[in-house]
Write an enzyme that holds these catalytic residues in place. Structure first.
Site, short mmCIF file in Angstrom:
data_model
loop_
_atom_site.label_atom_id
_atom_site.label_comp_id
_atom_site.label_asym_id
_atom_site.label_seq_id
_atom_site.Cartn_x
_atom_site.Cartn_y
_atom_site.Cartn_z
N GLU B 64 1.39 -8.24 -1.81
CA GLU B 64 1.70 -8.26 -0.37
C GLU B 64 0.53 -8.80 0.45
O GLU B 64 0.72 -9.48 1.45
CB GLU B 64 2.07 -6.87 0.12
CG GLU B 64 3.44 -6.38 -0.30
CD GLU B 64 3.40 -5.54 -1.56
OE1 GLU B 64 2.36 -5.54 -2.26
OE2 GLU B 64 4.42 -4.88 -1.85
N PHE B 126 9.53 9.67 -1.04
CA PHE B 126 9.04 8.63 -1.96
C PHE B 126 8.75 7.35 -1.18
O PHE B 126 9.56 6.88 -0.40
CB PHE B 126 10.09 8.35 -3.04
CG PHE B 126 9.68 7.25 -3.98
CD1 PHE B 126 8.57 7.39 -4.80
CD2 PHE B 126 10.39 6.06 -4.03
CE1 PHE B 126 8.17 6.37 -5.65
CE2 PHE B 126 9.99 5.03 -4.88
CZ PHE B 126 8.89 5.19 -5.69
N GLN B 127 7.58 6.79 -1.39
CA GLN B 127 7.12 5.57 -0.72
C GLN B 127 7.14 5.68 0.80
O GLN B 127 7.45 4.73 1.49
CB GLN B 127 7.91 4.35 -1.20
CG GLN B 127 7.61 4.03 -2.67
CD GLN B 127 8.04 2.64 -3.11
OE1 GLN B 127 9.02 2.09 -2.61
NE2 GLN B 127 7.31 2.05 -4.05
N LYS B 176 15.37 2.70 6.43
CA LYS B 176 16.41 2.13 5.56
C LYS B 176 17.81 2.33 6.13
O LYS B 176 18.65 1.44 6.06
CB LYS B 176 16.32 2.77 4.17
CG LYS B 176 17.14 2.00 3.13
CD LYS B 176 16.85 2.48 1.72
CE LYS B 176 17.65 1.64 0.72
NZ LYS B 176 17.40 2.07 -0.66
N MET B 485 -23.37 -14.76 -0.94
CA MET B 485 -23.93 -14.34 0.34
C MET B 485 -24.63 -12.99 0.18
O MET B 485 -25.68 -12.74 0.78
CB MET B 485 -22.84 -14.29 1.41
CG MET B 485 -23.36 -14.18 2.82
SD MET B 485 -24.44 -15.56 3.28
CE MET B 485 -23.30 -16.62 4.15
#
Lengths: 172, 573
Positions: B64, B126-127, B176, B485
């Site tokens: 993602e 969940f999630q 959802k 760096m």
């Protein structure tokens, strides 16, 4: 120095979170914050009391607040004539002996006793923060069991004494 | 044409029930979204079922975070909001870095996150993640959809907020059950945001004041930031700078806003900017900041920044004016509008011949320099070759670190919107996915993804997307086998104690590319570079070039932390 900022905001979920988040993100300290409905439906008023070191910080705070999409108006009213009030509830230990003493302190402050228990009483006081501070100092020796303060809510007075208007009077 | 048909159909059957997902996809089509960068998952399954039938191109990143960086690259090149869809919980938290990056670099994004069903929000389902809470400080605005019929309006408003004023990311969280539930298509509603009215037109009196200040100035300089690019004001900047003969310094993010080969261009300012640009910012008596935010990497120690200057600042975001540098002439406006009005003033140009001569002599005396060395391939040389061989026409996307600075110093941008880099947040892993978004934004362009070996390994998985869409991306890895760096700072400020900055084990990047069916080359000398670049830059195939550069090379000039712009080191060899 202490400044009082009032905001009108859309009453939308998450808006208070966005405002308080902004203060912590930008490392500004809020001394108190109060929120409540206004005369317009869907619009709330938030009053923040903040302690800042200088004017440029307060300018940044108001600009950052103004940038928020749900913030309709931001006003730093510290310089204006304003009505600023806070409410405090104080539970103080009291015996029958001290009750009248406490009463004597309450009266000049126009505070009131709103609950009496066996060994304590609850005092309600409203006014400017300084007045509440002073009252707490006086009542402290009796033993404060619990203390709850609402924080300041405020807005400018209907009539502002501006520099211009005083000048007008002096000319007359 | 197709969209119109869809719209009339909808009107004809106005009582038809549509699912939240259908309303969402229709809203995206109305916004003329060309590409969605998205990753499916449980909470967005209903939305993905509609994406299955949609005409909008969907790009599946392999992480993602890659998706949102790709959207940033797309937004930077097109100026249009990049669109991202991810699922709830981990899908949503994986885009947090990208949102922060877009917020600080003012990139327009509209990001959709799935959410658990309304009934179980707050139960640690969940999630489930409180993505509104998490993203409040790193979005310009965020929503959670509570009613299905709000979707079309919220999407419309989100695109407007993301792309107007000072652009930024907007997040829409969709439970959802909202995505599956049915509602009638609501009436189209005009956007009404009383608390959001960006000022685009400048105050006339401030424009007058600035014009007069320019006429009086002896050492004027323009500092042009990415605001020029967001406002599409490159042409106006050129006209104004030429009209008044004011030299121009760019910030890192502003590069390309003013042609690099122009005689009034002084170069990039800041920590690794060039001598002339930084000294101009130090010596100037009138600093005109257009669309830059006086970031600390640009200003160095504020106590030594532009000490002799009257500061004018043109910015669409009033909160940026006076934030870091006290400003005498504040102009809250869109850069394009402000420049148009400044041009129309036709003010008396400053008498500053001496200043221009001084600047020119500095430019001659102190160009960017590096030690030419035949035994080791120099990264600066690689960037020079890339510039020459692409005629300055490539889109250059970078990651973060030394290679980013070398690219900024040595690639001369002649046009706007050809430069994609993570400036404010400095996000490693940004470059490779951002190059995908940039390439999809301009399919004909040659895209150079200039990366370090460290940053490349933070988003290697996106090679799959490059292969899948056969994107003409030339992956240039300036491989010094270290986090360059970090290593440079440890060398300079931590007594050469190289704590975890040298990569002890490197994979074969060429073999890695081959695993994704992308051709790769290891390049160790200038001759090899010459040969390979001539070959690969002339075709549209993706390629990975593993340049083995001098591992000890440092980025100079440099302003050490806490120092002023006039205290550069490494100006001369």
């Amino acid at each position: 120095m202490k400044r009082i900022i009032t905001l009108t905001v859309n009453n939308r979920p998450g808006v208070l979170n966005r405002i308080t988040n902004l203060f912590s993100k930008r490392n500004y300290n809020i001394e108190s914050i109060t929120v409540g409905h206004t005369e317009i439906e869907g619009v709330s008023r938030i009053t923040c009391a903040v302690n800042v070191e200088n004017d440029s910080i307060i300018e940044q705070i108001t600009k950052q607040l103004n940038k928020q999409i749900d913030v309709l108006k931001v006003t730093d009213i510290s310089e204006q004539a304003m009505v600023a009030r806070e409410l405090a509830l104080i539970k103080v230990l009291s015996t029958p002996n001290t009750r009248s003493e406490i009463n004597a302190i309450i009266e000049p402050f126009r505070a009131s006793i709103v609950d009496i228990g066996k060994d304590s009483l609850v005092i309600q006081i409203t006014g400017e923060s300084d007045k509440i501070e002073a009252f707490i100092e006086l009542i402290k020796p009796y033993g404060i069991k619990e203390l709850a303060r609402t924080g300041t809510t405020a807005f400018p007075r209907g009539t502002q004494r501006t520099k211009d208007s005083t000048r007008n009077i002096s000319i007359v | 044409m197709l969209q119109e048909t869809a719209f009339t159909d909808m009107k004809a059957e106005s009582k038809q029930q549509l699912s939240g997902s259908e309303l969402l996809l229709q809203a995206l089509e109305r916004e003329q979204v060309e590409v969605i960068f998205g990753y499916p998952g449980g909470a967005v399954l209903p939305i993905y079922d509609k994406i299955y039938d949609s005409k909008i191109l969907h790009v599946l990143p392999r992480h993602e975070q890659g998706g949102i960086h790709a959207a940033e690259g797309y937004a930077r090149i097109t100026g249009k909001p990049g669109v991202v869809i991810v699922t709830s919980g981990p899908g949503a938290t994986n885009i947090v870095t990208g949102l922060t990056d877009a917020m600080i670099d003012s990139l327009p994004l509209v990001v959709f996150t799935g959410q658990v069903a309304t009934g179980v929000i707050g139960t640690d389902a969940f999630q489930e993640a409180d993505i509104l809470g998490i993203t409040t400080p790193i979005t310009k605005y965020n929503y959670q959809v509570r009613n299905i019929e709000e979707i079309p309006y919220i999407v419309k408003e989100a695109f407007y907020i993301a792309s107007s004023g000072r652009p930024g990311p907007v997040l829409i969280d969709i439970p959802k059950d909202i995505a599956t539930g049915l509602a009638e298509m609501p009436e189209d509603k005009e956007i009404e945001l009383p608390g959001y009215q960006p000022t685009t037109k400048p105050n006339y009196l401030q424009i007058r004041k600035l014009t007069e200040a320019v006429s009086r100035a002896k050492k004027p300089v323009i500092l042009a930031g990415a605001g020029i690019l967001h406002a599409d004001a490159a042409e106006e900047l050129k006209v104004y700078a030429e009209q008044q003969r004011i030299p121009v310094v760019h910030t890192l993010l502003g590069l390309g806003g003013f042609p690099a080969e122009h005689k009034l261009f002084l170069g990039m300012g800041g920590m690794h900017g060039c001598y002339t640009a930084n000294m101009a910012l130090y010596e100037t008596d009138l600093l005109i900041n257009i669309g830059a935010r006086f970031d600390d990497r640009l200003t160095g120690n504020l106590a030594h920044f532009a000490p002799y200057a009257t500061v004018a600042h043109i910015d669409i975001d009033p909160a940026e004016i006076g934030k870091n540098v006290p400003t005498e002439i504040p102009v809250v406006a869109d850069a394009k509008e402000a420049l148009k009005q400044l041009i129309a003033q036709e003010g008396k140009p400053p008498a500053h011949e001496e200043w221009l001569q001084t600047l020119e002599s500095w430019q001659q005396e102190y160009p960017y320099v590096y030690e030419k060395n035949n035994s080791q391939l120099k990264p600066q040389k690689v960037m020079e070759m890339l510039y020459e061989k692409t005629n300055g026409n490539a889109i250059v996307v970078t990651d973060v670190g030394q290679h980013q600075m070398w690219a900024a110093q040595y690639y001369k941008f002649s046009k706007a919107n050809r430069w994609v880099t993570s400036g404010g947040l400095g996000t490693m892993g940004f470059g490779l996915p951002a190059s995908i978004g940039a390439s999809l934004a301009d399919k004909n362009a040659c895209v150079l993804a200039v990366l370090g070996d460290g940053g490349f390994q933070m988003s290697t998985q996106e090679l799959a997307v490059i292969r899948e869409f056969n994107l003409p991306i030339k992956i240039v890895i300036l491989n010094n086998g270290s986090l360059g760096m970090v290593r440079q700072w440890q060398e300079l400020f931590y007594e050469e104690r190289y704590s975890h900055s040298k990569n002890p084990v490197q994979p074969s990047f060429v073999k890695l590319a081959e695993a994704y069916d992308i051709k790769g080359y290891v390049i160790q000398t200038e001759e090899e570079a010459e040969a390979v670049l001539s070959e690969v830059l002339n075709n549209r195939e993706p390629v990975l070039l593993d340049f083995r550069i001098d591992p000890g090379e440092n980025v100079y000039p440099m302003i050490a932390p806490g120092k002023g712009l006039n205290e550069m080191v490494g100006v001369k060899l």
